[in-house]
Design a protein around this motif. Structure first.
Motif, PDB file in Angstrom:
ATOM      1  N   VAL A  90      13.288   1.318   0.398  1.00 32.49           N
ATOM      2  CA  VAL A  90      12.810   1.069  -0.952  1.00 32.49           C
ATOM      3  C   VAL A  90      11.315   0.776  -0.923  1.00 32.49           C
ATOM      4  O   VAL A  90      10.893  -0.255  -0.403  1.00 32.49           O
ATOM      5  N   ASP A  91      10.524   1.678  -1.464  1.00 30.74           N
ATOM      6  CA  ASP A  91       9.085   1.449  -1.580  1.00 30.74           C
ATOM      7  C   ASP A  91       8.856   0.683  -2.872  1.00 30.74           C
ATOM      8  O   ASP A  91       9.223   1.150  -3.947  1.00 30.74           O
ATOM      9  N   THR A  92       8.267  -0.499  -2.778  1.00 32.13           N
ATOM     10  CA  THR A  92       8.134  -1.345  -3.967  1.00 32.13           C
ATOM     11  C   THR A  92       6.672  -1.477  -4.365  1.00 32.13           C
ATOM     12  O   THR A  92       5.841  -1.889  -3.570  1.00 32.13           O
ATOM     13  N   TRP A  93       6.373  -1.149  -5.595  1.00 40.93           N
ATOM     14  CA  TRP A  93       4.996  -1.298  -6.097  1.00 40.93           C
ATOM     15  C   TRP A  93       4.910  -2.501  -7.021  1.00 40.93           C
ATOM     16  O   TRP A  93       5.731  -2.643  -7.941  1.00 40.93           O
ATOM     17  N   TRP A  94       3.944  -3.328  -6.771  1.00 44.17           N
ATOM     18  CA  TRP A  94       3.638  -4.457  -7.659  1.00 44.17           C
ATOM     19  C   TRP A  94       2.333  -5.085  -7.240  1.00 44.17           C
ATOM     20  O   TRP A  94       1.627  -4.530  -6.393  1.00 44.17           O
ATOM     21  N   GLN A  95       1.965  -6.213  -7.849  1.00 43.11           N
ATOM     22  CA  GLN A  95       0.662  -6.838  -7.613  1.00 43.11           C
ATOM     23  C   GLN A  95       0.781  -8.354  -7.756  1.00 43.11           C
ATOM     24  O   GLN A  95       1.747  -8.838  -8.352  1.00 43.11           O
ATOM     25  N   THR A  96      -0.224  -9.045  -7.268  1.00 39.95           N
ATOM     26  CA  THR A  96      -0.285 -10.494  -7.470  1.00 39.95           C
ATOM     27  C   THR A  96      -0.070 -10.815  -8.953  1.00 39.95           C
ATOM     28  O   THR A  96       0.640 -11.748  -9.312  1.00 39.95           O
ATOM     29  N   GLU A  97      -0.682 -10.007  -9.804  1.00 46.76           N
ATOM     30  CA  GLU A  97      -0.647 -10.267 -11.240  1.00 46.76           C
ATOM     31  C   GLU A  97       0.710  -9.962 -11.875  1.00 46.76           C
ATOM     32  O   GLU A  97       0.987 -10.437 -12.969  1.00 46.76           O
ATOM     33  N   GLY A 124      -5.228  -1.243 -12.507  1.00 51.84           N
ATOM     34  CA  GLY A 124      -6.290  -0.920 -11.548  1.00 51.84           C
ATOM     35  C   GLY A 124      -5.904   0.224 -10.625  1.00 51.84           C
ATOM     36  O   GLY A 124      -6.740   0.733  -9.882  1.00 51.84           O
ATOM     37  N   ASP A 125      -4.637   0.638 -10.663  1.00 51.15           N
ATOM     38  CA  ASP A 125      -4.167   1.744  -9.822  1.00 51.15           C
ATOM     39  C   ASP A 125      -4.062   3.034 -10.619  1.00 51.15           C
ATOM     40  O   ASP A 125      -3.879   3.016 -11.840  1.00 51.15           O
ATOM     41  N   GLY A 126      -4.145   4.142  -9.888  1.00 50.77           N
ATOM     42  CA  GLY A 126      -3.829   5.429 -10.473  1.00 50.77           C
ATOM     43  C   GLY A 126      -2.407   5.810 -10.078  1.00 50.77           C
ATOM     44  O   GLY A 126      -1.881   5.318  -9.074  1.00 50.77           O
ATOM     45  N   GLY A 163      -3.309   5.083  -5.676  1.00 52.50           N
ATOM     46  CA  GLY A 163      -4.297   4.170  -5.091  1.00 52.50           C
ATOM     47  C   GLY A 163      -5.196   3.535  -6.139  1.00 52.50           C
ATOM     48  O   GLY A 163      -5.148   3.887  -7.318  1.00 52.50           O
ATOM     49  N   ARG A 164      -6.046   2.618  -5.692  1.00 54.77           N
ATOM     50  CA  ARG A 164      -6.906   1.878  -6.618  1.00 54.77           C
ATOM     51  C   ARG A 164      -7.936   2.805  -7.256  1.00 54.77           C
ATOM     52  O   ARG A 164      -8.462   3.716  -6.614  1.00 54.77           O
ATOM     53  N   MET A 165      -8.243   2.505  -8.510  1.00 55.80           N
ATOM     54  CA  MET A 165      -9.267   3.277  -9.213  1.00 55.80           C
ATOM     55  C   MET A 165     -10.569   2.496  -9.283  1.00 55.80           C
ATOM     56  O   MET A 165     -11.581   2.996  -9.766  1.00 55.80           O
ATOM     57  N   HIS A 211      -4.062  -6.105   2.747  1.00 49.95           N
ATOM     58  CA  HIS A 211      -4.802  -7.237   2.180  1.00 49.95           C
ATOM     59  C   HIS A 211      -5.842  -6.704   1.220  1.00 49.95           C
ATOM     60  O   HIS A 211      -6.691  -5.901   1.581  1.00 49.95           O
ATOM     61  N   ARG A 212      -5.795  -7.219   0.020  1.00 46.72           N
ATOM     62  CA  ARG A 212      -6.666  -6.712  -1.028  1.00 46.72           C
ATOM     63  C   ARG A 212      -8.013  -7.414  -0.992  1.00 46.72           C
ATOM     64  O   ARG A 212      -8.077  -8.619  -0.831  1.00 46.72           O
ATOM     65  N   LEU A 213      -9.069  -6.630  -1.129  1.00 43.73           N
ATOM     66  CA  LEU A 213     -10.408  -7.199  -1.058  1.00 43.73           C
ATOM     67  C   LEU A 213     -11.350  -6.395  -1.941  1.00 43.73           C
ATOM     68  O   LEU A 213     -11.295  -5.170  -1.952  1.00 43.73           O
ATOM     69  N   GLU A 234       0.870  -1.164   0.000  1.00 44.45           N
ATOM     70  CA  GLU A 234       0.000   0.000   0.000  1.00 44.45           C
ATOM     71  C   GLU A 234       0.910   1.218   0.000  1.00 44.45           C
ATOM     72  O   GLU A 234       2.102   1.104   0.296  1.00 44.45           O
ATOM     73  N   PRO A 235       0.334   2.370  -0.286  1.00 41.53           N
ATOM     74  CA  PRO A 235       1.175   3.567  -0.263  1.00 41.53           C
ATOM     75  C   PRO A 235       1.756   3.756   1.135  1.00 41.53           C
ATOM     76  O   PRO A 235       1.066   3.542   2.126  1.00 41.53           O
ATOM     77  N   ILE A 236       3.024   4.116   1.227  1.00 40.96           N
ATOM     78  CA  ILE A 236       3.606   4.392   2.540  1.00 40.96           C
ATOM     79  C   ILE A 236       3.559   5.903   2.760  1.00 40.96           C
ATOM     80  O   ILE A 236       4.092   6.678   1.966  1.00 40.96           O
TER      81      ILE A 236
HETATM   82  C1  WT7 Z   1      -2.246  -3.674  -4.938  1.00 41.12           C
HETATM   83  C2  WT7 Z   1      -1.823  -5.088  -5.226  1.00 41.12           C
HETATM   84  C3  WT7 Z   1       2.456  -6.697  -4.333  1.00 41.12           C
HETATM   85  C4  WT7 Z   1       2.419  -7.339  -3.078  1.00 41.12           C
HETATM   86  C5  WT7 Z   1       1.387  -6.972  -2.091  1.00 41.12           C
HETATM   87  C6  WT7 Z   1       0.012  -6.634  -2.604  1.00 41.12           C
HETATM   88  C7  WT7 Z   1      -1.331  -1.844  -3.815  1.00 41.12           C
HETATM   89  C8  WT7 Z   1       1.065  -2.610  -3.612  1.00 41.12           C
HETATM   90  C9  WT7 Z   1       2.102  -0.721  -3.305  1.00 41.12           C
HETATM   91  C10 WT7 Z   1       2.983   0.383  -3.092  1.00 41.12           C
HETATM   92  C11 WT7 Z   1       1.134   1.797  -3.262  1.00 41.12           C
HETATM   93  C12 WT7 Z   1       0.733  -0.452  -3.480  1.00 41.12           C
HETATM   94  C13 WT7 Z   1      -1.800  -1.407  -5.181  1.00 41.12           C
HETATM   95  C14 WT7 Z   1      -1.797  -2.703  -5.978  1.00 41.12           C
HETATM   96  N1  WT7 Z   1       0.109  -1.650  -3.656  1.00 41.12           N
HETATM   97  N2  WT7 Z   1       2.265  -2.065  -3.391  1.00 41.12           N
HETATM   98  N3  WT7 Z   1       4.299   0.210  -2.907  1.00 41.12           N
HETATM   99  N4  WT7 Z   1       2.451   1.622  -3.085  1.00 41.12           N
HETATM  100  N5  WT7 Z   1       0.254   0.809  -3.461  1.00 41.12           N
HETATM  101  O1  WT7 Z   1      -0.384  -7.409  -3.704  1.00 41.12           O
HETATM  102  O2  WT7 Z   1      -2.701  -8.057  -3.035  1.00 41.12           O
HETATM  103  O3  WT7 Z   1      -2.014  -8.088  -5.447  1.00 41.12           O
HETATM  104  O4  WT7 Z   1      -2.335  -5.927  -4.224  1.00 41.12           O
HETATM  105  O5  WT7 Z   1      -1.650  -3.232  -3.719  1.00 41.12           O
HETATM  106  O6  WT7 Z   1      -3.081  -0.885  -5.100  1.00 41.12           O
HETATM  107  O7  WT7 Z   1      -2.657  -2.681  -7.087  1.00 41.12           O
HETATM  108  P1  WT7 Z   1      -1.891  -7.440  -4.117  1.00 41.12           P
END
Ligand code: WT7
Length: 690
Positions: free
Chosen positions: A445-452, A537-539, A552-554, A563-565, A423-425
């Motif tokens: 290191v702030d890391t952005w990524w997703q399950t996908e 899915g993010d902006g 954040g999510r759009m 935890h994503r829900l 999530e955003p820090i």
């Molecule tokens: C969603 C993905 C990737 C592992 C944990 C979550 C948000 C993830 C960041 C970050 C801002 C973030 C996004 C993304 N997110 N990392 N560094 N800064 N937002 O995986 O459950 O697939 O969730 O988590 O919204 O789309 P996930």
């Protein structure tokens, strides 16, 4: 407490005979070309102090040059890295064949390898006694170490156990276990025999588990008798028992023993350690095509049931491996501490596959940030000598509320990199993590990524040519990642100091390939919104100097403690109540959890008299259908929901009301009956302001 807990993992190993790994057998089968032998040396401790490098071909280039090359010529870039870093039983013939329009995504075609060989055998061949896992168990000071040789042996025994229960290549296996060496062995055992694992976070309810088992048609479930977390016992086996009742595909439940407490065993159940003790400690790895499935991981979207995100073998492993080394600045011999649960993608990529493919010592954190006190993380850092610490902002926000002395009393000089995910820090958390935990000495290191995405896509590394890392920003794209921001009309937003929908415009090796059993849904969710691009899915915001900041999510996905829900999932659970005709759930901000669900509920006339009873039933419904963390923090009973003339609920307005920001409601003229807005605001005032 401690007396109840068995040394499960060591029991397995001590009971069985200790095997000697047959190096020659392993070499003749798995190392087929000189380029592959080089691979092993470039990631081993045999060359301490070696500057981390991508491949011999790419050595010595700057981030900008490498990033540009990775986009312009992915064949050369990824081809040379894949050839050197991975051990193949058959070398690939073609680097990629992708089409983002149809979702045809293939990497390293013609190649064959086995992920467990890359995570275990290659290291056992060189340095069998290196520690692969440090299991940081719930009670501080009771950690257990597992070497690469021990982990390979356990993996093979578990693989043979799965085979003996009929699990074959391509079959799905559910893993419902807390973070533990046996759970890691279970994942790798699936990889060894070509089975597809689907790890389900052990906090999910039996119904949520059953839904995933049914969708994946799992043949076997692997679980533990109990879990131990924060000094409390969790009856995992009971949850599995309830789940498998509605899962006819399940032929066997393998039960590991985390505690010595007795549990009832049914006719489907087999004690895992006993089965492993009598299984052979050697198991020939199945040669897998690069694009065969490695695992499924269910995640929430904005609509419908959770989707089974599919990751495949070579591209996923390569991407997890390269990002692990280069984003965290991992060097051979480092102790890598990612405190995520293996039930999420972070645990897959940065507790298991990334670190193990690089021969790292990976920490498995079973406990909580505050057990037995808020110094737990930093005491663990000191005791285990952790070099990279990877955690979630929600935990940092919780810990910064306590005295700094909970950090300062422990020696944190082993730390080299701090990292954050999920999530955003926010600035306050960033500053505290960086200054108090890292003594302003370690890059954060702030890391952005997703399950996908399979692995980290946007991070400050490896991008710090000037050494600069800014607070609270995810920063720059990793190699192979081409971010694009899209505007409301679907156009690419160019230039800097702009906002847009975050897309990735080129395929990369770690990206998800499809949704299990529903490729159309994959295309609709990710590839259709902006044709030719992957939509996250993010902006995001691109700063004046071209860095990326995630806004954040759009969509209707919320992030509760990382935890994503999907709000639709919570609504479905609430709507199952017979007295509830309609609900709408939105996310509202929360100072520790980031976001929490807020539920607007319409009740049938007769239920209005016993609101409290119904709301309590609703809380229970969400806990049993999804998980405890999904239970809305706030409920507001309303007469009707705000809808457009076509019947769509206007969540934008509900979000404003829930956040108490009614002076900026925006345009309400498209509502079928705008008076509903005042009605809901009145109800909000009565309920929350007395
Ligand atoms: C969603 C993905 C990737 C592992 C944990 C979550 C948000 C993830 C960041 C970050 C801002 C973030 C996004 C993304 N997110 N990392 N560094 N800064 N937002 O995986 O459950 O697939 O969730 O988590 O919204 O789309 P996930």
């Amino acid at each position: 407490m401690a007396a109840h807990i068995s040394k499960t993992f060591l029991n397995v190993l001590n009971r069985g005979s200790v095997s000697v790994v047959n190096k020659h057998h392993h070499r003749s089968v798995w190392v087929i070309s000189s380029c592959c032998t080089r691979t092993v040396s470039s990631i081993s401790a045999a060359e301490p102090g070696l500057t981390p490098r991508l491949s011999s071909h790419l050595h010595g280039k700057s981030y900008t040059e490498l990033h540009e090359l990775s986009l312009r010529d992915p064949e050369t870039f990824w081809g040379s890295i894949a050839g050197e870093r991975l051990t193949w039983s058959k070398r690939f013939e073609q680097v990629n064949d992708c089409d983002l329009a149809t979702g045809r995504i293939n990497w390293f075609l013609g190649g064959q390898l086995n992920v467990s060989v890359n995570c275990l055998d290659v290291h056992v061949a060189r340095d069998p006694d290196r520690v692969a896992l440090i299991w940081e168990k719930d009670e501080p000071g009771t950690e257990e170490r597992v070497t690469y040789r021990e982990l390979l042996e356990a993996t093979c025994r578990l693989a043979n156990t799965l085979k003996s229960y009929g699990v074959k290549r391509g079959d799905r296996v559910a893993i419902y276990m807390p973070v533990s060496p046996i759970a890691v062995a279970a994942m790798l055992a699936c990889a060894r025999i070509g089975a597809v694992h689907t790890v389900v976070f052990a906090g999910f309810s039996s119904e949520a588990l059953a839904g995933r088992i049914q969708d994946a048609q799992c043949k076997v479930v692997i679980t533990c008798n109990q879990g131990v977390r924060g000094g409390r016992l969790i009856n995992l086996k009971a949850t599995v028992d309830a789940a498998v009742e509605s899962c006819p595909s399940v032929q066997r439940v393998l039960v590991a023993r985390r505690t010595d407490n007795p549990i009832s065993m049914g006719k489907l159940d087999t004690p895992l350690e006993e089965a492993m003790a009598s299984a052979s400690p050697e198991c020939a790895p199945e040669p897998m095509a690069s694009e065969d499935m490695l695992f499924l991981l269910y995640t929430s979207g904005s609509t419908g049931k959770p989707k089974g995100v599919v990751h495949t073998q070579a591209g996923y492993l390569l991407y997890a491996s390269v990002t692990h080394q280069h984003v965290f600045d991992y060097s051979p011999g480092d102790v890598f501490g990612c405190v995520a649960d293996i039930g999420w993608i972070t645990g897959h990529s940065y507790v298991v596959y990334g670190p193990l493919s690089n021969g790292a010592t990976s920490v498995l954190f079973e406990s909580t940030p505050t057990y037995p006190n808020p110094g737990r993380y930093w005491e663990t850092v000191q005791r285990l000598g952790i070099n990279q610490f990877y955690g979630a902002p929600t935990a940092i926000r919780l810990l910064l509320k306590y005295e700094e002395s909970w950090v300062k009393r422990y020696d944190r000089s082993s730390l080299k990199t701090l990292a954050s995910v999920g999530e955003p820090i926010n600035h306050e958390a960033w500053e505290w993590f960086y200054n108090v935990v890292g003594d302003a000495r370690c890059p954060l290191v702030d890391t952005w990524w997703q399950t996908e995405t399979g692995g980290i896509c946007i991070a400050p590394r490896p991008a710090h040519e000037g050494g600069e890392i800014r607070p609270a920003m995810a920063m720059r794209p990793f190699f192979g990642i081409q971010p694009a921001l899209m505007g409301e009309k679907g156009q690419t937003v160019t230039g800097n100091d702009v906002n847009g929908a975050l897309c990735i415009s080129k395929p990369w090796p770690g990206m998800a390939r499809t949704i299990f059993g529903d490729h159309q849904r994959f295309v609709e969710a990710y590839l259709k919104p902006y044709p030719g691009h992957y939509f996250t899915g993010d902006g995001a915001y691109r700063t004046e100097d071209g860095y990326y900041q995630i806004t954040g999510r759009m969509d209707d996905v919320i992030n509760i403690s990382g935890h994503r829900l999907g709000t639709a999932e919570i609504e479905d659970a609430l709507d199952a109540h017979p007295d509830v005709p309609e609900t709408a759930v939105v996310g509202v901000s929360h100072d520790i959890k980031g976001e929490v669900p807020f539920a607007f509920v319409v009740l049938k006339e007769k239920a209005m008299q016993e609101q409290e009873v119904v709301l309590e039933e609703l809380r229970r419904l969400v806990a049993t259908k999804i998980a405890k963390y999904a239970v809305p923090d706030h409920f507001l009973v309303v007469k009707r929901l705000p809808k457009t003339r076509s019947g769509k609920i206007m969540r934008r307005i509900l979000r404003k009301i829930a956040m108490d920001q009614t002076d900026s409601l925006g345009d309400v003229s498209t509502l079928d009956d705008p008076s509903v807005v005042m009605e809901i605001i009145q109800a909000y005032k009565q309920t929350f302001r007395g």
